[in-house]
Scaffold this motif. Structure first.
Motif, short mmCIF file in Angstrom:
data_model
loop_
_atom_site.label_atom_id
_atom_site.label_comp_id
_atom_site.label_asym_id
_atom_site.label_seq_id
_atom_site.Cartn_x
_atom_site.Cartn_y
_atom_site.Cartn_z
N LEU A 184 0.84 -1.20 0.00
CA LEU A 184 0.00 0.00 0.00
C LEU A 184 0.88 1.25 0.00
O LEU A 184 2.09 1.16 0.03
CB LEU A 184 -0.92 -0.01 1.23
CG LEU A 184 -1.82 -1.25 1.39
CD1 LEU A 184 -2.65 -1.14 2.66
CD2 LEU A 184 -2.70 -1.45 0.17
N VAL A 190 -5.23 4.66 5.45
CA VAL A 190 -5.17 3.20 5.60
C VAL A 190 -6.14 2.77 6.70
O VAL A 190 -6.07 3.27 7.83
CB VAL A 190 -3.74 2.72 5.91
CG1 VAL A 190 -3.74 1.22 6.22
CG2 VAL A 190 -2.81 3.00 4.73
N LEU A 215 -12.87 1.42 -1.36
CA LEU A 215 -11.55 1.62 -1.96
C LEU A 215 -11.40 2.99 -2.61
O LEU A 215 -10.29 3.42 -2.92
CB LEU A 215 -11.24 0.51 -2.96
CG LEU A 215 -10.91 -0.85 -2.33
CD1 LEU A 215 -10.76 -1.92 -3.41
CD2 LEU A 215 -9.65 -0.78 -1.47
N HIS A 219 -7.27 2.74 1.63
CA HIS A 219 -6.54 1.51 1.40
C HIS A 219 -6.83 0.62 2.60
O HIS A 219 -6.92 1.12 3.73
CB HIS A 219 -5.04 1.76 1.28
CG HIS A 219 -4.63 2.31 -0.05
ND1 HIS A 219 -3.41 2.91 -0.29
CD2 HIS A 219 -5.30 2.35 -1.24
CE1 HIS A 219 -3.34 3.29 -1.55
NE2 HIS A 219 -4.48 2.96 -2.15
N GLY A 237 -5.03 -2.00 -3.51
CA GLY A 237 -5.36 -1.24 -2.31
C GLY A 237 -6.06 -2.07 -1.24
O GLY A 237 -6.46 -1.52 -0.21
N TYR A 238 -6.21 -3.38 -1.48
CA TYR A 238 -6.88 -4.26 -0.52
C TYR A 238 -6.03 -5.50 -0.30
O TYR A 238 -5.73 -6.24 -1.25
CB TYR A 238 -8.26 -4.67 -1.05
CG TYR A 238 -9.00 -5.67 -0.18
CD1 TYR A 238 -9.54 -5.30 1.05
CD2 TYR A 238 -9.19 -6.99 -0.61
CE1 TYR A 238 -10.23 -6.22 1.83
CE2 TYR A 238 -9.89 -7.90 0.16
CZ TYR A 238 -10.41 -7.52 1.38
OH TYR A 238 -11.09 -8.43 2.16
#
Length: 357
Positions: A184, A190, A215, A219, A237-238
């Protein structure tokens, strides 16, 4: 006093082990021989195995249920067997003191300690005492509380408020390593999602159903629980993990917001690290309600937002997380007023005091 020998106990969930894991290395460093009495298959066996120099002793343990089950008729015999096993272990090891973090496995250990005349110290993390600790209290010399409000539920002569024991390693996370491990970056907030050591299907499903919308804002580091990773999801992002331990400090270093169950140890660690939280406590259908009270206490103090499990849907979860992001600076201001106590040293001093007695 006997040779520097101590026995720790506690298990069933990660929350019943984390305080032990924070304290055990200090006793090893100070030259103590450390043994641990736990269940045969509980998460404590796996967690304690990561600490070098600890001898683990599995015993039989029953589950203390608040509902009807055929197993309830078998469990008293399991507890009796566990008590005899613990009695033999304690007799062989001759510890100066026993420290219990609670959970079902601790009851036979505390009973055996009383039979052997070994002083025991209990630690209660939650706002209200759990059933296992309630049963074990008569066999302990000291009972320590995390929440000051818990003192009204404890026997006055034995109880002492010490605050939250937070693992020091969590303050040493490395942001660069956190980004490298997860892939990330810092372009978005986050969001760390933790459904407890067993995971939460309901939280997992709601997160995944709302992934497209989430998203766009976050993240996401998703700690799903054992066997609950969905390998079919591969999104930028996951990232998903069953369970993390050593990496957690680095993940927390890059975390802006947390969505979590409301176990006391975890939420006090998030508070100490100034991580605004959306708490989804276990419902009354799945627990005795301790997490609900923990979450309400944190919400009242301005440290967290709360979403009841019964109200969790894709839309309510997304909205609650967006609200949390908007209010994160106000929550952080409240968190800045919280002072991390010297709880770990207090616990160790009390244990040593009981060992000398």
């Amino acid at each position: 006093m006997n040779r520097k020998q101590i026995i720790f106990t506690g298990g069933g969930t990660a929350g019943h082990v984390m305080v032990n894991m924070a304290i055990i290395p200090e006793f090893i460093k100070d030259g103590w021989d450390v043994d641990y009495i736990g269940s045969k298959t509980g998460i404590e066996k796996e967690l304690i195995a990561t600490i070098e120099g600890v001898t683990y002793h599995p015993i039989s343990t029953g589950k203390l249920r608040r509902y009807f089950s055929k197993e309830n008729f078998k469990d008293p015999f399991k507890v009796l067997k566990g008590t005899l096993q613990a009695y033999r272990i304690i007799g062989k090891k001759k510890p100066a003191v026993i420290f219990s973090k609670g959970g079902f496995v601790s009851v036979p250990v505390l009973v055996a300690a009383k039979m052997r005349g070994i002083p025991a110290v209990i630690h209660e993390s939650d706002y209200t005492p759990g059933l296992a600790n309630k049963l074990a209290m008569p066999f302990a010399k000291k009972i320590l509380a995390t929440f000051p409000e818990t003192m009204k539920y404890l026997p006055e002569k034995k109880a002492e408020w010490i605050g939250a024991v937070v693992r020091e390693e969590l303050f040493n996370g490395n942001r660069k390593k956190g980004y490298e491990l997860t892939g990330l970056d810092s372009r978005k907030n986050v969001l760390l999602i933790m459904g407890g050591s067993a995971g939460s299907k309901k939280i997992n499903d709601a997160i995944r159903e709302g992934l497209d919308e989430l998203l766009s804002d976050f993240h996401i580091i998703h700690i799903c629980g054992k066997g609950l990773v969905d390998d079919s999801i591969n999104r930028m992002g996951y990232v998903q993990y069953e369970y993390v331990q050593g990496e957690l400090k680095d993940f927390l270093a890059i975390t802006d917001l947390v969505c979590s169950r409301a176990g006391a140890n975890a939420i006090f660690e998030f508070l100490a690290l100034h991580k605004p939280m959306l708490l989804i406590p276990l419902s009354l259908q799945a627990s005795r309600g301790d997490q609900i009270v923990n979450a309400q206490s944190f919400a009242k103090q301005g440290y967290a937002k709360v979403l009841e499990e019964e109200n969790v849907t894709k839309s309510t979860l997304i909205q609650s997380l967006k609200d949390l992001r908007q209010q994160k600076y106000d929550i952080k201001d409240k968190m800045n007023e919280y002072k991390v106590s010297e709880a770990k040293q207090k616990v160790m001093d009390i244990i040593l005091e009981q060992a000398k007695s």
